[in-house]
Design an enzyme around this catalytic site. Structure first.
Site, PDB file in Angstrom:
ATOM      1  NE  ARG A  66      35.297  34.385  41.018  1.00  0.00           N
ATOM      2  CZ  ARG A  66      36.455  34.780  41.172  1.00  0.00           C
ATOM      3  NH1 ARG A  66      36.950  35.701  42.124  1.00  0.00           N
ATOM      4  NH2 ARG A  66      37.426  34.449  40.367  1.00  0.00           N
TER       5      ARG A  66
ATOM      6  CG  MET B 123      44.410  43.542  44.067  1.00  0.00           C
ATOM      7  SD  MET B 123      43.397  44.903  43.312  1.00  0.00           S
ATOM      8  CE  MET B 123      44.428  45.160  41.980  1.00  0.00           C
TER       9      MET B 123
ATOM     10  CG  HIS C 216      39.471  51.258  39.021  1.00  0.00           C
ATOM     11  ND1 HIS C 216      39.939  49.999  38.916  1.00  0.00           N
ATOM     12  CD2 HIS C 216      39.663  51.717  37.607  1.00  0.00           C
ATOM     13  CE1 HIS C 216      40.655  49.715  37.874  1.00  0.00           C
ATOM     14  NE2 HIS C 216      40.274  50.755  36.923  1.00  0.00           N
TER      15      HIS C 216
END
Ligand code: GAR
Length: 213
Positions: free
Chosen positions: A64, A89, A108
């Site tokens: 990541r 996402m 959101h």
């Protein structure tokens, strides 16, 4: 204010930002649309609007952190100074969130702090919530957390399905996201002790904004 918009899919919020930026008096401009999916519909929306796009596939990176560093490099190279997540996402590394502290916002589809994460509409209906809505907030390391800039509220109707509720909320998202970007670009949004203060602004009907201090 030069924006990078990060997407993973449909890009209807991206479209709302593209449309807002097309107005002469809008104080922001999208300089990059970055997607982690090559087939994201939002990329076509960006192409149509003549906006630079880039695809970075997270699967091409070992972890990541390296993926997020590549995103930061792309955002900086495009000259963006502010980042909008619009249906992006992927969870973000702490490093990425720190790098873009108070320069990174998310939309959101719930009234945070209620219903973080996925399947928000199913959960709101199942639990009998009478209202739901959407939230624009600054991003912090924990998922769907951070100082709230603006929220819009919609009713949950007795015969709602997750799809009908999602559609009612999405309509408000398309109003709320450009509004939040405008307020930030105008320099009216301050974060003090992890709470947002908005100077001198009257919210439009249906949108509830933090009051001016
Ligand atoms: C929007 O409803 C957005 O609020 C949501 O994904 C959808 C993307 O639609 N985001 C999240 O759930 C983030 N936690 P779009 O691609 O058409 O803008």
């Amino acid at each position: 204010m030069k924006l990078a918009v990060l997407i993973s899919g449909r890009g209807s919020n991206l479209q709302a930002l593209i449309d807002a930026c097309a107005a002469k008096d809008f104080p922001a401009e999208i300089v990059l649309v970055l997607s982690n999916k090559a087939d994201a519909l939002g990329l076509e929306r960006a192409h149509k609007a003549g906006i630079l796009t880039q695809v970075l596939n997270h699967k091409d990176y070992t972890d990541r952190d390296s993926f997020d560093r590549a995103m930061t490099d792309a955002i900086v190279a495009a000259g963006a100074e502010f980042v909008c997540l619009a249906g992006f996402m992927r969870l973000l590394s702490d490093d990425f969130v720190r790098t873009w502290h108070d320069k990174l916002i998310n939309i959101h589809p719930s009234l945070l702090p209620a219903y973080k994460g996925l399947h928000v509409h199913e959960r709101a209906i199942e639990e009998g919530a009478r209202f739901s809505g959407c939230t624009v907030h600054f991003v912090r390391p924990a998922m769907d957390e951070g100082p709230i800039i603006a929220q819009a509220v919609v009713p949950v109707l007795p015969d709602d399905t997750p799809d009908t509720l999602a559609a009612r909320i999405l309509e408000q998202e398309h109003v709320l996201y450009p509004l939040a970007v405008r307020l930030i670009a105008e320099g009216r949004v301050r974060v003090t002790a992890e709470t947002v203060r908005i100077d001198d602004h009257q919210p439009p009907k249906g949108a509830l904004l933090n009051p001016a201090s």
